[in-house]
Design a protein around this motif. Structure first.
Motif, mmCIF file in Angstrom:
data_model
loop_
_atom_site.group_PDB
_atom_site.id
_atom_site.type_symbol
_atom_site.label_atom_id
_atom_site.label_comp_id
_atom_site.label_asym_id
_atom_site.label_seq_id
_atom_site.Cartn_x
_atom_site.Cartn_y
_atom_site.Cartn_z
ATOM 1 N N THR A 273 21.858 -1.346 -79.699
ATOM 2 C CA THR A 273 20.777 -0.725 -79.762
ATOM 3 C C THR A 273 18.780 -0.582 -78.631
ATOM 4 O O THR A 273 19.100 0.043 -77.824
ATOM 5 N N LEU B 221 14.564 4.180 -82.635
ATOM 6 C CA LEU B 221 15.256 3.419 -83.689
ATOM 7 C C LEU B 221 15.502 3.893 -85.048
ATOM 8 O O LEU B 221 12.987 4.346 -85.120
ATOM 9 N N CYS C 176 14.955 8.949 -74.342
ATOM 10 C CA CYS C 176 15.722 9.087 -75.375
ATOM 11 C C CYS C 176 15.243 10.079 -76.474
ATOM 12 O O CYS C 176 16.879 9.847 -77.660
ATOM 13 N N PRO D 120 19.482 4.122 -82.919
ATOM 14 C CA PRO D 120 18.551 5.579 -82.687
ATOM 15 C C PRO D 120 18.433 7.303 -83.595
ATOM 16 O O PRO D 120 19.432 6.841 -84.580
#
Length: 636
Positions: free
Chosen positions: A8, A154, A83, A56
Motif C-alpha cells: 500500500t 486508501l 493513483c 487502494p
C-alpha cells in the motif's frame, strides 16, 4: 522511519527521495509517503496507515481534475492524480486555481496545497460558483501533505460502517446531555468509519462538558511559554483548565471521516488565532482521511445534523454532501459555509460496507412533500375566500358559525408554512420522519375543515345561497349558451366568473331560466353534475338521484377524499326530510342516492341540494323535484 515497501505505501526519509518517487507514480503500486521529522508523528502516521487503512480505492477514471496549487504541492498532487486516474493541472496563484476549477470539464475538483494557502477567502473563491464538488488536500508541509494524499487514496480498514455522534449543541454546558467521561473518552478513541462532532469551540477545540477535544498540532502551542497555552506533555488544554475537563487531542479521534460542526471549524491558515491549534489539521494529521467543517461562524440546527448523518451513512459522495450543506447554509444566511478536506468523489460509507444505518428516505418523498405543502398554502386562499363570502351573507351570525373553520384554517396555514420552511432545509433521518408526521397532522386538519364546511353550507340555506358563494368575490366575465335543461328542456346558461386570476381559478355557474341554479364549481377542483333525478315524487315513494363527482384539471390535490352532503328540503313544510353525508375518494365516480321521502311530503317544488368539499374547494349542485299529492286523481 523505515523505508521498506509493502503493498500500500512506501516511506521515504528525505524530500528529494520523495519528489523523485512522486515524479512518475504508477497506479496500483505502493503510494509514496514522506516521513515527518518528528518521531512521535512518524510513529503515529505509520500506525494509522498500517492499521486504519488497507487497499487502494477502486477509482473511476476521469472524474476529477487535480490542481497543484504552488510548486511545493506538485509532487503530492502528481501522486494523487496518477493513483486516482485524474487529470493534473498546475496553478501558481489563487486566480489560476479558481480558473482551472471553474473551467474544468471534469465533474469534480481536488485542490492540493500547503495549508497556509487555504485562507477563508481563498476557499470561498475556490468553492463558490465552482459548478462542481470541490475538495482540498492540504498539510502544513510536504510530509503532512503526502500523508493526507495517501489516506485519501486508501480504503478504511474498519469493517463495520458505523457513525458515532458526539453532540453538545447548547452554549450552556449544563444544558447538553452528559455522557460519563470514561465513556466519552473511549468513544472518541474507538475506531469507526464516521464521527460527527457538534459543539462550541471556534475552530481549535470542541467542548463536551467533562472532555475537551483540542486541536494542538505541535508539542506545545507556545514552546517558549508552554504554561500559556495547550501542551501535549503533561497533557493540558487552555479550554479545559478552568473546568478540570479531560483532554483528547484531535489526532486521537479514531474515525476515518469526521464532520466537525463548530464555528470556524475549518481554520487551517492561522487566521483566527496565530498558533498551531487547528481541529481540521489535527484531525487530518491523525486518522481522518476526510474532514467536513465550516469556515465561518455557524448555526447548526437539528435538521442540518440529520442531513449530515443521512448523507454520511447513506453512501452520498462527500463532495455532493458538502454541496447540499452549503445549499442549506445559504437558506440560513450562511453562504459557502462548508469545506471538504478530502476526495469529493468518495463516500464515507461505500456501498459494499457492512452498514449499521441505512440511507434516508427517497429524495422524491421530500420533493413531493414540498410541492404538496406549497399547494396546501395556495388552496387555503380558496378557503379564505369562501369564509369571506359567508361572513358577508351571515352578518351577526358569522362569528359563531365560522369560529371553528377559521381556527382550523389558521392552524393549517401555520403548520403548513412551518413545515414548508422546515422542508426547505432538506431534513433527513428522524427529522424527516417528524416532518412527515406533521404532514399527517395537516391532512387531518384539512379533513376536519372540509367536514365542518360541508355541514355549514347547507345549514345556512335560509340566509346564504351556496350557488353564489364560490364566485361571490369575482366578476362576471361572459355568458355562454348551454344545452337544454334535463328537467324542463329550457336552454341553460353558463356564467364564467373571475377577477384577473388564471383560468384554472375561475368558476362556472350553470342555471336554467325556469328551474334556476343547477350547479356551480371551479374550473379545477371538485365538480358535481346530476346525471339522473326524478321530475316529481309523491309522499312515501323512493327517490333516486345519480350524480357524477369529478376533479377536472386538478393536478395539485391536497387531500385524497371529498366530503359529499345531500340535503332534501320540504319547501312547503319548511323542514329537512333527508340529510346524508359521504366521504368519497377524489376520483371520478357516479354516486347513487336512493331513499324514501316521508308520506307527509308537502305538495310543492322542493330542492335537493348537494355540496362537495375537498381541500378548501367547493362544488354545488341542485335538483328540483315536484312533490305531488299521494292520490293521483287529485291532479286531474
Amino acid at each position: 522511519m523505515p523505508t521498506t515497501s509493502d503493498t500500500t505505501v512506501r516511506w521515504y526519509d528525505t524530500e528529494p527521495e520523495y519528489v523523485a518517487a512522486a515524479s512518475a507514480p504508477v497506479a496500483g503500486c505502493a503510494v509514496p509517503v514522506l516521513a515527518p521529522t518528528r518521531p512521535d508523528l512518524a510513529r503515529r502516521w505509520a500506525d494509522v496507515l498500517t492499521h486504519r487503512y488497507g487497499a487502494p480505492h477502486q477509482q473511476r477514471l476521469g472524474l476529477r481534475v487535480v490542481v497543484a496549487w504552488g510548486a511545493e504541492a506538485e509532487p503530492a498532487a502528481r501522486v494523487f492524480a496518477a493513483c486516482s486516474g485524474s487529470r493534473l493541472a498546475l496553478a501558481m496563484s489563487v486566480d489560476d486555481a479558481v480558473t482551472t476549477v471553474r473551467d474544468a470539464p471534469e465533474s469534480a475538483a481536488v485542490v492540493v496545497g500547503y495549508a497556509a494557502r487555504f485562507t477563508v477567502s481563498a476557499l470561498a473563491r475556490l468553492t463558490s460558483g465552482a459548478g462542481r464538488p470541490v475538495g482540498v488536500l492540504c498539510g502544513r508541509d510536504s510530509a503532512a501533505l503526502s500523508f493526507a494524499v495517501a489516506k485519501a487514496l486508501l480504503r478504511p480498514a474498519v469493517a463495520v460502517a458505523d457513525l458515532r455522534l458526539f453532540d453538545a449543541p447548547s452554549h450552556r454546558a449544563e444544558d447538553n446531555p452528559r455522557l460519563p467521561v470514561t465513556e466519552l473518552l473511549a468513544g472518541l478513541r474507538t475506531p469507526s468509519r464516521v464521527a460527527v462532532l457538534r459543539s462550541h469551540g471556534e475552530g481549535g477545540h470542541a467542548k463536551y462538558g467533562g472532555v475537551v477535544v483540542c486541536g494542538l498540532l505541535d508539542q506545545a502551542e507556545f514552546p517558549r511559554g508552554a504554561h500559556a497555552g495547550c501542551v501535549r506533555e503533561p497533557r493540558s488544554c487552555k479550554r479545559a483548565t478552568a473546568t478540570g475537563a479531560e483532554v483528547v487531542f484531535g489526532d486521537e479521534i479514531a474515525a476515518t471521516t469526521v464532520c466537525f460542526l463548530c464555528c470556524n471549524g475549518f481554520n487551517v491558515a492561522q487566521e483566527l488565532y496565530p498558533s498551531p491549534v487547528s481541529m481540521a489539521l489535527s484531525l487530518s494529521e491523525g486518522v481522518a482521511a476526510a474532514v467536513i467543517a465550516p469556515t465561518r461562524p455557524l448555526v447548526a440546527p437539528d435538521t442540518l445534523l440529520e442531513s449530515v448523518r443521512a448523507g454520511l451513512t447513506g453512501g452520498t459522495a462527500l463532495g455532493e454532501l458538502v454541496v447540499r450543506l452549503n445549499q442549506f447554509g445559504a437558506r440560513l444566511g450562511q453562504r459557502d459555509a462548508f469545506v471538504l478536506l478530502g476526495d469529493p468523489c468518495q463516500a464515507a460509507i461505500e456501498g459494499d460496507a457492512e452498514t449499521g444505518a441505512g440511507p434516508s428516505a427517497q429524495p422524491t418523498e421530500l420533493a413531493d412533500l414540498r410541492v404538496w405543502l406549497a399547494s396546501v398554502l395556495r388552496h387555503t386562499e380558496r378557503g379564505r375566500r369562501l369564509v369571506r363570502a359567508l361572513r358577508s351573507w351571515l352578518a351577526e351570525r358569522a362569528d359563531d358559525l365560522l369560529a371553528d373553520p377559521v381556527r382550523r384554517l389558521d392552524d393549517v396555514e401555520r403548520l403548513a408554512l412551518y413545515a414548508l420552511k422546515w422542508a426547505e432545509v432538506e431534513p433527513a433521518g428522524e427529522a424527516l420522519r417528524r416532518l412527515l408526521r406533521s404532514a399527517t397532522v395537516i391532512r387531518l386538519r384539512i379533513a376536519r375543515w372540509d367536514e365542518t364546511m360541508a355541514g355549514i353550507l347547507l345549514d345556512v340555506r335560509d340566509t346564504a345561497d351556496v350557488f353564489d358563494l364560490g364566485h361571490y368575490d369575482q366578476l362576471l366575465l361572459r355568458i355562454d349558451d348551454g344545452p337544454p335543461c334535463a328537467r324542463c328542456g329550457t336552454p341553460t346558461e353558463h356564467h364564467r366568473f373571475g377577477a384577473g386570476e388564471p383560468a384554472g381559478l375561475q368558476r362556472v355557474a350553470v342555471l336554467c331560466r325556469v328551474c334556476g341554479p343547477i350547479r356551480e364549481s371551479g374550473m379545477t377542483g371538485p365538480s358535481l353534475v346530476v346525471q339522473q333525478s326524478p321530475a316529481y315524487v309523491r309522499g312515501g315513494e323512493n327517490i333516486r338521484i345519480v350524480v357524477e363527482l369529478d376533479f377536472p384539471g386538478d393536478r395539485s390535490r391536497v387531500t385524497d377524499v371529498a366530503r359529499l352532503r345531500l340535503r332534501l328540503f320540504d319547501k312547503a313544510g319548511d323542514r329537512c326530510v333527508h340529510d346524508e353525508t359521504r366521504v368519497v375518494p377524489t376520483e371520478r365516480a357516479l354516486l347513487e342516492f336512493d331513499f324514501a321521502v316521508p308520506p307527509e311530503l308537502g305538495v310543492d317544488l322542493h330542492s335537493a341540494r348537494l355540496v362537495a368539499v375537498s381541500g378548501f374547494d367547493v362544488a354545488y349542485a341542485r335538483v328540483r323535484v315536484a312533490g305531488l299529492p299521494r292520490t293521483p286523481d287529485v291532479m286531474a
